[in-house]
Motif scaffolding. Structure first.
Motif, PDB file in Angstrom:
ATOM      1  N   GLU A  26      48.448  46.753  44.497  1.00  0.00           N
ATOM      2  CA  GLU A  26      48.822  48.150  44.284  1.00  0.00           C
ATOM      3  C   GLU A  26      49.746  48.304  43.074  1.00  0.00           C
ATOM      4  N   VAL A  27      50.530  47.278  42.782  1.00  0.00           N
ATOM      5  CA  VAL A  27      51.394  47.315  41.599  1.00  0.00           C
ATOM      6  C   VAL A  27      50.556  47.156  40.338  1.00  0.00           C
ATOM      7  N   LEU A  28      49.606  46.243  40.364  1.00  0.00           N
ATOM      8  CA  LEU A  28      48.734  46.029  39.207  1.00  0.00           C
ATOM      9  C   LEU A  28      47.822  47.231  38.960  1.00  0.00           C
ATOM     10  N   ALA A  29      47.498  47.967  40.021  1.00  0.00           N
ATOM     11  CA  ALA A  29      46.657  49.155  39.843  1.00  0.00           C
ATOM     12  C   ALA A  29      47.384  50.211  39.018  1.00  0.00           C
ATOM     13  N   LYS A  30      48.717  50.285  39.179  1.00  0.00           N
ATOM     14  CA  LYS A  30      49.510  51.254  38.416  1.00  0.00           C
ATOM     15  C   LYS A  30      49.854  50.731  37.032  1.00  0.00           C
ATOM     16  N   THR A  31      50.086  49.425  36.940  1.00  0.00           N
ATOM     17  CA  THR A  31      50.488  48.820  35.668  1.00  0.00           C
ATOM     18  C   THR A  31      49.644  47.568  35.452  1.00  0.00           C
ATOM     19  N   THR A  80      47.266  40.229  44.610  1.00  0.00           N
ATOM     20  CA  THR A  80      47.434  39.870  46.022  1.00  0.00           C
ATOM     21  C   THR A  80      47.167  41.088  46.904  1.00  0.00           C
ATOM     22  N   PHE A  81      46.379  40.893  47.956  1.00  0.00           N
ATOM     23  CA  PHE A  81      46.018  41.946  48.903  1.00  0.00           C
ATOM     24  C   PHE A  81      46.510  41.556  50.290  1.00  0.00           C
ATOM     25  N   ASP A  82      47.012  42.529  51.047  1.00  0.00           N
ATOM     26  CA  ASP A  82      47.340  42.284  52.446  1.00  0.00           C
ATOM     27  C   ASP A  82      46.044  42.154  53.230  1.00  0.00           C
ATOM     28  N   LEU A  83      46.011  41.201  54.161  1.00  0.00           N
ATOM     29  CA  LEU A  83      44.797  40.973  54.941  1.00  0.00           C
ATOM     30  C   LEU A  83      44.397  42.213  55.733  1.00  0.00           C
ATOM     31  N   ALA A  84      45.378  42.980  56.221  1.00  0.00           N
ATOM     32  CA  ALA A  84      45.052  44.178  57.001  1.00  0.00           C
ATOM     33  C   ALA A  84      44.210  45.150  56.179  1.00  0.00           C
ATOM     34  N   LYS A  85      44.540  45.299  54.900  1.00  0.00           N
ATOM     35  CA  LYS A  85      43.766  46.193  54.042  1.00  0.00           C
ATOM     36  C   LYS A  85      42.399  45.603  53.725  1.00  0.00           C
ATOM     37  N   VAL A  86      42.355  44.288  53.590  1.00  0.00           N
ATOM     38  CA  VAL A  86      41.068  43.637  53.354  1.00  0.00           C
ATOM     39  C   VAL A  86      40.142  43.880  54.539  1.00  0.00           C
ATOM     40  N   ALA A  87      40.687  43.804  55.749  1.00  0.00           N
ATOM     41  CA  ALA A  87      39.884  44.020  56.953  1.00  0.00           C
ATOM     42  C   ALA A  87      39.367  45.447  57.034  1.00  0.00           C
ATOM     43  N   GLU A  88      40.111  46.373  56.449  1.00  0.00           N
ATOM     44  CA  GLU A  88      39.679  47.771  56.440  1.00  0.00           C
ATOM     45  C   GLU A  88      38.702  48.066  55.315  1.00  0.00           C
ATOM     46  N   GLY A  89      38.401  47.052  54.510  1.00  0.00           N
ATOM     47  CA  GLY A  89      37.478  47.243  53.400  1.00  0.00           C
ATOM     48  C   GLY A  89      38.104  47.846  52.169  1.00  0.00           C
ATOM     49  N   LYS A  90      39.451  47.864  52.131  1.00  0.00           N
ATOM     50  CA  LYS A  90      40.157  48.471  51.000  1.00  0.00           C
ATOM     51  C   LYS A  90      40.470  47.415  49.950  1.00  0.00           C
ATOM     52  N   GLU A  92      39.818  46.715  46.070  1.00  0.00           N
ATOM     53  CA  GLU A  92      39.346  47.146  44.752  1.00  0.00           C
ATOM     54  C   GLU A  92      40.188  46.426  43.707  1.00  0.00           C
ATOM     55  N   MET A  93      39.543  45.524  42.995  1.00  0.00           N
ATOM     56  CA  MET A  93      40.290  44.727  42.025  1.00  0.00           C
ATOM     57  C   MET A  93      40.885  45.609  40.937  1.00  0.00           C
ATOM     58  N   PRO A  94      42.178  45.471  40.661  1.00  0.00           N
ATOM     59  CA  PRO A  94      42.812  46.249  39.593  1.00  0.00           C
ATOM     60  C   PRO A  94      42.219  45.891  38.228  1.00  0.00           C
ATOM     61  N   ASP A  95      42.339  46.801  37.324  1.00  0.00           N
ATOM     62  CA  ASP A  95      41.868  46.578  35.960  1.00  0.00           C
ATOM     63  C   ASP A  95      42.603  45.380  35.347  1.00  0.00           C
ATOM     64  N   LYS A  96      41.867  44.492  34.710  1.00  0.00           N
ATOM     65  CA  LYS A  96      42.353  43.306  33.988  1.00  0.00           C
ATOM     66  C   LYS A  96      42.731  42.142  34.906  1.00  0.00           C
ATOM     67  N   ALA A  97      42.772  42.342  36.231  1.00  0.00           N
ATOM     68  CA  ALA A  97      43.027  41.224  37.150  1.00  0.00           C
ATOM     69  C   ALA A  97      41.779  40.346  37.212  1.00  0.00           C
ATOM     70  N   VAL A  98      41.967  39.027  37.327  1.00  0.00           N
ATOM     71  CA  VAL A  98      40.830  38.105  37.242  1.00  0.00           C
ATOM     72  C   VAL A  98      40.545  37.365  38.542  1.00  0.00           C
ATOM     73  N   ARG A  99      41.491  37.329  39.474  1.00  0.00           N
ATOM     74  CA  ARG A  99      41.284  36.675  40.751  1.00  0.00           C
ATOM     75  C   ARG A  99      42.039  37.452  41.833  1.00  0.00           C
ATOM     76  N   MET A 100      41.684  37.170  43.086  1.00  0.00           N
ATOM     77  CA  MET A 100      42.397  37.782  44.201  1.00  0.00           C
ATOM     78  C   MET A 100      43.037  36.706  45.072  1.00  0.00           C
ATOM     79  N   ALA A 101      44.187  37.030  45.635  1.00  0.00           N
ATOM     80  CA  ALA A 101      44.833  36.223  46.670  1.00  0.00           C
ATOM     81  C   ALA A 101      45.044  37.134  47.865  1.00  0.00           C
ATOM     82  N   ILE A 102      45.089  36.570  49.055  1.00  0.00           N
ATOM     83  CA  ILE A 102      45.244  37.363  50.271  1.00  0.00           C
ATOM     84  C   ILE A 102      46.515  36.929  50.991  1.00  0.00           C
ATOM     85  N   SER A 103      47.319  37.916  51.362  1.00  0.00           N
ATOM     86  CA  SER A 103      48.555  37.652  52.095  1.00  0.00           C
ATOM     87  C   SER A 103      48.294  37.814  53.586  1.00  0.00           C
TER      88      SER A 103
END
Length: 760
Positions: free
Chosen positions: A499-504, A512-522, A524-535
């Motif tokens: 959510e921070v990278l989405a703004k900046t 990094t994404f919270d698992l709860a949001k991942v489970a909800e299907g939320k 969406e990779m931020p612009d310019k981010a190249v990988r995801m991590a899950i908390s």
């Protein structure tokens, strides 16, 4: 295999006489099992075949277990392994029920508080100095104090020390540390409250490390008969006088007999203690407890767990004294002790504890008390474990160490930067970085452990692998963004919340994404981010945790919240990952604040508990009130103490006692200064021969007091130079390391940026 297991069952039940043919068959099958990748050992028994099979196994990669008949041979059999009980519960901290051992006015066991112990460093013959040290230790919180009693003069001083303390009003129980001297033990049992015996040298004499092979049960039994003859008088004396005893095995000082049968293994440590315990029980003497000390926290934890499992199986309930022997000094010594002692306390094991530090003895009581407090808080606040959903452990086998291997990042064709080094194969260190720290690039590079050249950072052996940002600098923050880009270009990963990278947006960042949001299907990779991590928290529902099956994160951050047991939530998460064959690396993410020693002890206890089980690929500690360099060195210390990633010289340093033949603290500091830049090299600094080859099993080189003013140098367990004057010994050690091609010259240290230079 099934036939042999049936033979083992019959042997254990007493329905099988093991003749020569059967012994040969067992040895053959032991080799077969090793070649097939199975772990196979026999219950402890004074039989030559058992020893041969166990010795074969000690050379294999499988750690030995004492009871093969209690678990299946292969995962492919689709049999569920029966997990031997080693603690009351693997799902919450419940103290293991024990009998009560009486030591003076102190009661030891599960019905009583965990007792704290230390050991004097004064020569026992110096009566007044010994009295003063015992009083100072008691005032600092010691429930028991141990003194070395190596000879007749020391034994004669013991009654005087006891009388002097009583005159001062101190009734602190005194423990006699006995090596090689059964007759001395008999004398001291008349005045001290407890006797500590080392099964490896009480009756067997001084260690020569001879490779002895016992070809017949009779040869083995002859030595057991000698032990019983030598040890029985002390047992009877202690029983008569109501004196307690600790049967204290040390990893590096097992007898030649035990080594020939079991190798230098936790199984050998347990059997060594049981030989003495059986003699105690034969004479209806039960006022004793066990210890299984080692300088390697992983070996120490495995030995204590195996000891507890065997006692559960036998119906024994003797208390246990916990300690990591020769832990060293400072934060390293505290970290190793926290990993070993803290791990066991989290499982409800341990009734007395000692943190063995190369420091004054009364300084050991503070970390002792804090480790005890950490465990008590865990045990008393059941809400911590109630918050973890119900689950069943099925993948962790405490009898053998298996490192869970997380998949390292792979490079993609479209990647602008090389991302393969954002994690390290031997364990990764991530570090939290603030915007204020980014604003001072030179200071930041130094704190991250980078080398620099003309202001440009480069990775070194102990450089932070990736950094974690709670806030991202704005696009106008040119200095901060330049610092981030330079770090990324040399392989340092940059993580920030999605959510921070989405703004900046930040180029080449890991979102990094919270698992709860991942489970909800939320997602969406931020612009310019190249990988995801899950908390992951560890207290999510099974349904939410199941969302990990459909994702491919570059790493998982295991961030257990306050009010939830990190130890047990972590076990649940790793059990789920293994059951579902999810191979993403897992970084233990700890948010903690407080004094340095509390951070070290808490992280060592609660994260070390997972790492010694092979569960975890790295560490990220957020501690706002502590400086970043301390957090980096603490993180690397945790990995090294857990035997994952070596970034500096490892020291096995005894805590000093009345046997010490030189100023241990000064000499240890001198050796550390001269040799601390040799990762992969282990150096033992020992005050005397008892703590010399007998307790430095892991060391490559040894510096051991041989006589007053004289030092003996060792390679492994072999003395190669004797009687070197103390003034020349440190240089002699350096020359010895060079002789064996383990030396590298120390590079000039990076200078910490001056404040005015940073401000400029």
């Amino acid at each position: 295999h099934e036939m042999v297991l049936e033979q083992v069952r019959r042997h254990r039940s007493g329905n099988l006489a093991m003749g020569g043919a059967t012994r040969s068959l067992f040895c053959l099958v032991g080799v077969m099992c090793i070649t097939q990748g199975y772990c196979f050992t026999l219950s402890p028994s004074p039989l030559a075949a058992t020893g041969r099979a166990a010795k074969l196994l000690s050379a294999s990669r499988s750690a030995p277990a004492l009871r093969a008949s209690r678990w299946s041979m292969s995962d492919s059999d689709e049999k569920v392994k029966e997990v031997l009980q080693y603690c009351e519960s693997v799902y919450q901290t419940n103290r293991r029920p024990t009998s009560t051992v009486t030591c003076g006015d102190v009661k030891i066991g599960s019905d009583h508080p965990i007792a704290l112990q230390t050991m004097t460093t004064a020569m026992t013959t110096e009566v007044q100095e010994s009295i003063d040290q015992v009083m100072r230790c008691a005032d600092a919180g010691a429930d028991l104090v141990r003194l070395t009693v190596q000879g007749q003069r020391e034994a004669d001083a013991c009654q005087k020390i006891k009388d002097g303390l009583l005159k001062k009003g101190y009734k602190t129980p005194l423990v006699a540390d006995i090596h090689f001297a059964p007759k001395i033990a008999m004398q001291v049992a008349e005045c001290f409250d407890k006797i500590r015996v080392n099964p490896g040298n009480f009756a067997d004499g001084r260690k020569k490390f001879e490779d002895i092979v016992y070809d017949t049960p009779e040869a083995y039994q002859a030595e057991l008969d000698f032990i019983e003859e030598t040890f029985t008088p002390l047992v009877l004396k202690c029983k008569e006088n109501n004196v307690a005893m600790r049967i204290g095995t040390n990893h590096g000082s097992l007898s030649a007999r035990t080594l020939s049968y079991f190798g230098d293994t936790p199984a050998g440590m347990v059997e060594s203690a049981f030989e003495f315990a059986r003699i105690c029980r034969k004479h209806d003497y039960h006022n004793f407890l066990f210890s299984m000390k080692a300088s390697n926290p992983k070996v120490m934890v495995q030995a204590y767990r195996l000891l507890a499992a065997e006692m559960y199986a036998l119906g024994w309930d003797y208390p246990m004294h916990l300690g990591v022997t020769e832990a060293g000094e400072g934060e390293d010594g505290r970290m190793k002790s926290a990993i070993g002692i803290g791990t066991l306390l989290q499982d409800g094991l341990g009734d007395t504890i000692r943190v063995s530090l190369t420091e004054d003895p009364w300084l050991e009581l503070d970390p002792c008390g804090k480790l005890k407090a950490i465990a008590l808080e865990q045990a008393e606040k059941k809400i911590w474990t109630d918050a973890v959903p119900t689950w069943r452990e099925s993948t962790r086998d405490f009898k053998q160490f298996t490192q869970r291997q997380g998949d390292l990042p792979m490079q993609k064709e479209e990647d602008e930067l090389d991302l393969r080094n954002v994690l390290h194969r031997d364990g990764s260190v991530l570090q939290a970085v603030s915007l204020a720290q980014l604003a001072k690039p030179d200071e930041l590079y130094y704190n991250l452990g980078c080398k620099t050249a003309v202001g440009m950072p480069f990775k070194d052996i102990a450089t932070t692998d990736s950094i974690f940002l709670r806030e991202v600098p704005s696009e106008k923050a040119e200095k901060e963004r330049t610092a981030l880009r330079r770090l990324q270009e040399v392989g340092v990963g940059v993580l920030a919340p999605a959510e921070v990278l989405a703004k900046t947006p930040l180029p080449n960042a890991i979102a990094t994404f919270d698992l709860a949001k991942v489970a909800e299907g939320k997602v969406e990779m931020p612009d310019k981010a190249v990988r995801m991590a899950i908390s992951v928290r560890g207290d999510e529902s099974d349904e939410v945790l199941g969302a990990l099956k459909d994702q491919s994160p570059v790493m998982i951050l295991l961030n257990v919240p306050d009010g939830v047991s990190r130890v047990h939530a972590s076990r649940r998460v790793f059990n789920f990952l293994k059951e579902n064959k999810i191979t993403a690396p897992v970084i233990h993410h700890v948010v903690i604040d407080g004094p340095r020693d509390e951070v070290v002890l808490t992280v060592g206890s609660q994260v070390g508990c997972s790492l010694v089980d092979g569960n975890g690929d790295g560490i990220l500690i957020e501690s706002p009130s502590n400086d970043p360099e301390f957090m980096r060195t603490t993180s690397f210390g945790l990995l090294q103490g857990s035997r994952m990633r070596n970034t500096k010289t490892e020291y096995v340093s005894c805590p000093s006692c009345g046997r010490t033949l030189f100023d241990l603290q000064t000499v240890t500091a001198e050796i550390s200064e001269a040799t601390g830049h040799l990762p992969g090299v282990t150096i033992a600094v020992m005050g005397c021969i008892v703590n010399g080859p007998g307790e430095m099993a892991d060391a490559d080189f040894g510096y051991v007091g041989g006589a007053p003013g004289k030092i003996d140098l060792y390679v492994g367990k072999e003395v190669v130079k004797k009687g070197i004057p103390s003034a020349e010994a440190c240089q002699g050690l350096i020359d010895l390391i060079k002789q064996y091609d383990r030396w590298v010259d120390k590079e000039p240290a990076e200078e910490e940026p001056a404040e005015e230079a940073v401000a400029a």
